[in-house]
Scaffold this motif. Structure first.
Motif, PDB file in Angstrom:
ATOM      1  N   VAL A 100      10.182  31.059 -17.697  1.00 56.49           N
ATOM      2  CA  VAL A 100      11.644  30.979 -17.669  1.00 56.49           C
ATOM      3  C   VAL A 100      12.096  29.707 -16.967  1.00 56.49           C
ATOM      4  N   GLY A 101      11.452  29.376 -15.837  1.00 61.26           N
ATOM      5  CA  GLY A 101      11.824  28.190 -15.086  1.00 61.26           C
ATOM      6  C   GLY A 101      11.649  26.914 -15.884  1.00 61.26           C
ATOM      7  N   VAL A 102      10.530  26.839 -16.622  1.00 61.56           N
ATOM      8  CA  VAL A 102      10.264  25.650 -17.433  1.00 61.56           C
ATOM      9  C   VAL A 102      11.193  25.595 -18.637  1.00 61.56           C
ATOM     10  N   ALA A 103      11.407  26.744 -19.280  1.00 60.83           N
ATOM     11  CA  ALA A 103      12.185  26.781 -20.527  1.00 60.83           C
ATOM     12  C   ALA A 103      13.685  26.598 -20.315  1.00 60.83           C
ATOM     13  N   PHE A 104      14.224  27.165 -19.221  1.00 53.94           N
ATOM     14  CA  PHE A 104      15.679  27.200 -19.076  1.00 53.94           C
ATOM     15  C   PHE A 104      16.225  26.383 -17.905  1.00 53.94           C
ATOM     16  N   PHE A 105      15.402  26.116 -16.900  1.00 59.51           N
ATOM     17  CA  PHE A 105      15.937  25.483 -15.693  1.00 59.51           C
ATOM     18  C   PHE A 105      15.265  24.146 -15.362  1.00 59.51           C
ATOM     19  N   GLY A 106      14.412  23.648 -16.236  1.00 55.96           N
ATOM     20  CA  GLY A 106      13.804  22.348 -16.034  1.00 55.96           C
ATOM     21  C   GLY A 106      12.819  22.273 -14.881  1.00 55.96           C
ATOM     22  N   ALA A 107      12.278  23.431 -14.468  1.00 54.59           N
ATOM     23  CA  ALA A 107      11.306  23.438 -13.376  1.00 54.59           C
ATOM     24  C   ALA A 107       9.993  22.811 -13.844  1.00 54.59           C
ATOM     25  N   GLU A 108       9.229  22.297 -12.884  1.00 52.04           N
ATOM     26  CA  GLU A 108       7.941  21.689 -13.190  1.00 52.04           C
ATOM     27  C   GLU A 108       6.831  22.436 -12.477  1.00 52.04           C
ATOM     28  N   VAL A 109       5.751  22.685 -13.200  1.00 53.75           N
ATOM     29  CA  VAL A 109       4.571  23.345 -12.629  1.00 53.75           C
ATOM     30  C   VAL A 109       3.366  22.468 -12.925  1.00 53.75           C
ATOM     31  N   SER A 110       2.626  22.117 -11.887  1.00 54.87           N
ATOM     32  CA  SER A 110       1.467  21.242 -12.050  1.00 54.87           C
ATOM     33  C   SER A 110       0.327  21.976 -12.751  1.00 54.87           C
ATOM     34  N   ILE A 111      -0.687  21.225 -13.160  1.00 55.60           N
ATOM     35  CA  ILE A 111      -1.855  21.827 -13.807  1.00 55.60           C
ATOM     36  C   ILE A 111      -2.541  22.799 -12.850  1.00 55.60           C
ATOM     37  N   ALA A 112      -2.663  22.385 -11.574  1.00 56.24           N
ATOM     38  CA  ALA A 112      -3.267  23.273 -10.576  1.00 56.24           C
ATOM     39  C   ALA A 112      -2.418  24.527 -10.385  1.00 56.24           C
ATOM     40  N   GLY A 113      -1.099  24.346 -10.433  1.00 59.11           N
ATOM     41  CA  GLY A 113      -0.208  25.490 -10.295  1.00 59.11           C
ATOM     42  C   GLY A 113      -0.375  26.467 -11.440  1.00 59.11           C
ATOM     43  N   TRP A 114      -0.470  25.949 -12.670  1.00 62.89           N
ATOM     44  CA  TRP A 114      -0.694  26.825 -13.815  1.00 62.89           C
ATOM     45  C   TRP A 114      -2.048  27.523 -13.699  1.00 62.89           C
ATOM     46  N   GLY A 115      -3.029  26.805 -13.206  1.00 67.44           N
ATOM     47  CA  GLY A 115      -4.347  27.423 -13.024  1.00 67.44           C
ATOM     48  C   GLY A 115      -4.290  28.595 -12.057  1.00 67.44           C
ATOM     49  N   ALA A 116      -3.572  28.403 -10.947  1.00 67.82           N
ATOM     50  CA  ALA A 116      -3.431  29.475  -9.960  1.00 67.82           C
ATOM     51  C   ALA A 116      -2.668  30.660 -10.549  1.00 67.82           C
ATOM     52  N   ILE A 117      -1.640  30.371 -11.340  1.00 63.57           N
ATOM     53  CA  ILE A 117      -0.873  31.441 -11.987  1.00 63.57           C
ATOM     54  C   ILE A 117      -1.762  32.244 -12.929  1.00 63.57           C
ATOM     55  N   LEU A 118      -2.601  31.554 -13.701  1.00 65.47           N
ATOM     56  CA  LEU A 118      -3.471  32.247 -14.642  1.00 65.47           C
ATOM     57  C   LEU A 118      -4.517  33.090 -13.920  1.00 65.47           C
ATOM     58  N   ILE A 119      -5.029  32.579 -12.793  1.00 64.01           N
ATOM     59  CA  ILE A 119      -5.976  33.366 -11.999  1.00 64.01           C
ATOM     60  C   ILE A 119      -5.302  34.648 -11.516  1.00 64.01           C
ATOM     61  N   GLY A 120      -4.071  34.496 -11.035  1.00 68.57           N
ATOM     62  CA  GLY A 120      -3.320  35.667 -10.596  1.00 68.57           C
ATOM     63  C   GLY A 120      -3.059  36.629 -11.739  1.00 68.57           C
ATOM     64  N   LEU A 121      -2.805  36.092 -12.945  1.00 72.08           N
ATOM     65  CA  LEU A 121      -2.553  36.943 -14.099  1.00 72.08           C
ATOM     66  C   LEU A 121      -3.787  37.760 -14.462  1.00 72.08           C
ATOM     67  N   ILE A 122      -4.967  37.155 -14.326  1.00 70.55           N
ATOM     68  CA  ILE A 122      -6.198  37.899 -14.576  1.00 70.55           C
ATOM     69  C   ILE A 122      -6.294  39.093 -13.632  1.00 70.55           C
ATOM     70  N   GLY A 123      -5.933  38.849 -12.372  1.00 70.35           N
ATOM     71  CA  GLY A 123      -5.931  39.941 -11.403  1.00 70.35           C
ATOM     72  C   GLY A 123      -4.967  41.041 -11.801  1.00 70.35           C
ATOM     73  N   VAL A 124      -3.786  40.663 -12.266  1.00 72.55           N
ATOM     74  CA  VAL A 124      -2.797  41.655 -12.695  1.00 72.55           C
ATOM     75  C   VAL A 124      -3.316  42.461 -13.883  1.00 72.55           C
ATOM     76  N   LEU A 125      -3.944  41.787 -14.853  1.00 69.25           N
ATOM     77  CA  LEU A 125      -4.480  42.473 -16.022  1.00 69.25           C
ATOM     78  C   LEU A 125      -5.588  43.447 -15.637  1.00 69.25           C
ATOM     79  N   LEU A 126      -6.441  43.059 -14.705  1.00 62.56           N
ATOM     80  CA  LEU A 126      -7.490  43.965 -14.241  1.00 62.56           C
ATOM     81  C   LEU A 126      -6.893  45.191 -13.563  1.00 62.56           C
ATOM     82  N   LEU A 127      -5.893  44.964 -12.747  1.00 59.01           N
ATOM     83  CA  LEU A 127      -5.273  46.069 -12.022  1.00 59.01           C
ATOM     84  C   LEU A 127      -4.476  46.981 -12.952  1.00 59.01           C
ATOM     85  N   SER A 128      -4.018  46.455 -14.071  1.00 54.63           N
ATOM     86  CA  SER A 128      -3.220  47.278 -14.980  1.00 54.63           C
ATOM     87  C   SER A 128      -4.076  48.290 -15.737  1.00 54.63           C
TER      88      SER A 128
END
Length: 300
Positions: free
Chosen positions: A113-141
């Motif tokens: 949402v931040g990137v699409a609507f508000f012009g926010a920027e997320v670095s490659i490392a930031g996206w990597g950390a987000i994806l790692i966290g998402l894996i954790g969420v998927l495991l917990l789900s």
């Protein structure tokens, strides 16, 4: 540790306690909307008092608020109400840990949402950390209650409520950050306090009118449950102040990623307070989330 990281962790802790109290209230005490209203009914006066004291202590004036501030503030306010309703309704479907787990999809949704609507920027490392966290969420789900077909899991009422809450929380987070940045002040705490006061007051009025119209008696019920509900409001105010402070200092996606620690707090609450069992899969998920949080702290 940077202030925005400390504020995010503190906000996640207060938010966990608030959701615990709302889960208790939603079970035979208040309706879903009533439990949501309890948050704003007692948070709004507390937020106003804190803001007035801070203005007095800093000898500062209330800054001018333009139309764009109110647009973003009300966008965040409305979507936060909808998100909270979804989470409280989810608590009626699944246990506390699962409810918070689904809610945490807000992290990746906030980034999008931040990137699409508000012009926010997320670095490659930031996206990597987000994806790692998402894996954790998927495991917990993948809880025992969801051990069936992928489509059935994704289309279940609990999953829909959880993903929808994450979607609305994503807009809420980015909206609040955008609103606070409209305030002409270098004081991050002042911007956060003003935004919090305006938002909670708006939410209080909107939900009070809604309940009077659609659920007569719930406003009175919230008052009768004040011994517990007041703590919902106070923890909500403290948590929101932490989130708003963090949002004024850092991109919403990063703040929400560090806020993933809320899931660890919620699992502890499940075990210690609600007497739920943590599986091996959930433990592995916690590990992924911990790596995600540490990555953000180290790369930023």
């Amino acid at each position: 540790m940077e202030l925005w990281i400390f504020a995010s962790v503190a906000a996640a802790l207060f938010q966990t306690v608030r959701f615990m109290l709302q889960k208790v209230l939603s079970i035979g005490v208040l309706s879903t909307a009533g439990s949501t209203f309890a948050r704003f009914a007692y948070a709004a006066p507390a937020a106003m008092l804190v803001t007035l004291v801070y203005l007095w202590a800093q000898d500062a004036n209330v800054p001018s608020l333009d139309g764009w501030f109110w647009f973003y503030a009300w966008l965040g306010a409305i979507t936060q109400i909808l998100a909270t309703v979804c989470v409280v309704a989810l608590f009626r479907q699944r246990n506390f840990a699962v409810g918070i787990t689904f809610k945490k999809t807000e992290v990746i949704q906030t980034a999008i949402v931040g990137v699409a609507f508000f012009g926010a920027e997320v670095s490659i490392a930031g996206w990597g950390a987000i994806l790692i966290g998402l894996i954790g969420v998927l495991l917990l789900s993948r809880t025992p209650g969801l051990e069936h077909g992928l489509w059935k899991s994704l289309s279940s009422r609990a999953t829909v409520l959880g993903l929808t809450s994450g979607f609305f929380f994503a807009f809420s987070a980015t909206g609040y950050r955008a609103a606070s940045l409209q305030i002409d002040s270098d004081d991050a705490l002042l911007r956060a306090a003003i935004t919090l006061t305006c938002v909670t007051a708006s939410q209080f009025i909107a939900m009070a009118l809604w309940l009077r119209w659609r659920e007569p008696g719930q406003v009175t019920a919230v008052w009768r449950a004040r011994k517990t509900a007041v703590w919902v409001g106070l923890t909500s105010m403290a948590g929101s102040l932490g989130w708003f402070t963090a949002f004024t200092l850092q991109t919403a996606a990063y703040v929400q990623a560090v806020g993933q620690i809320e899931l660890i707090f919620s699992l502890l609450a499940s075990v210690l307070f609600f007497k739920e069992t943590v599986t091996v899969r959930e433990s592995i998920g916690i590990g992924f989330l911990a790596i995600s949080i540490l990555t953000f702290i180290l790369v930023i």
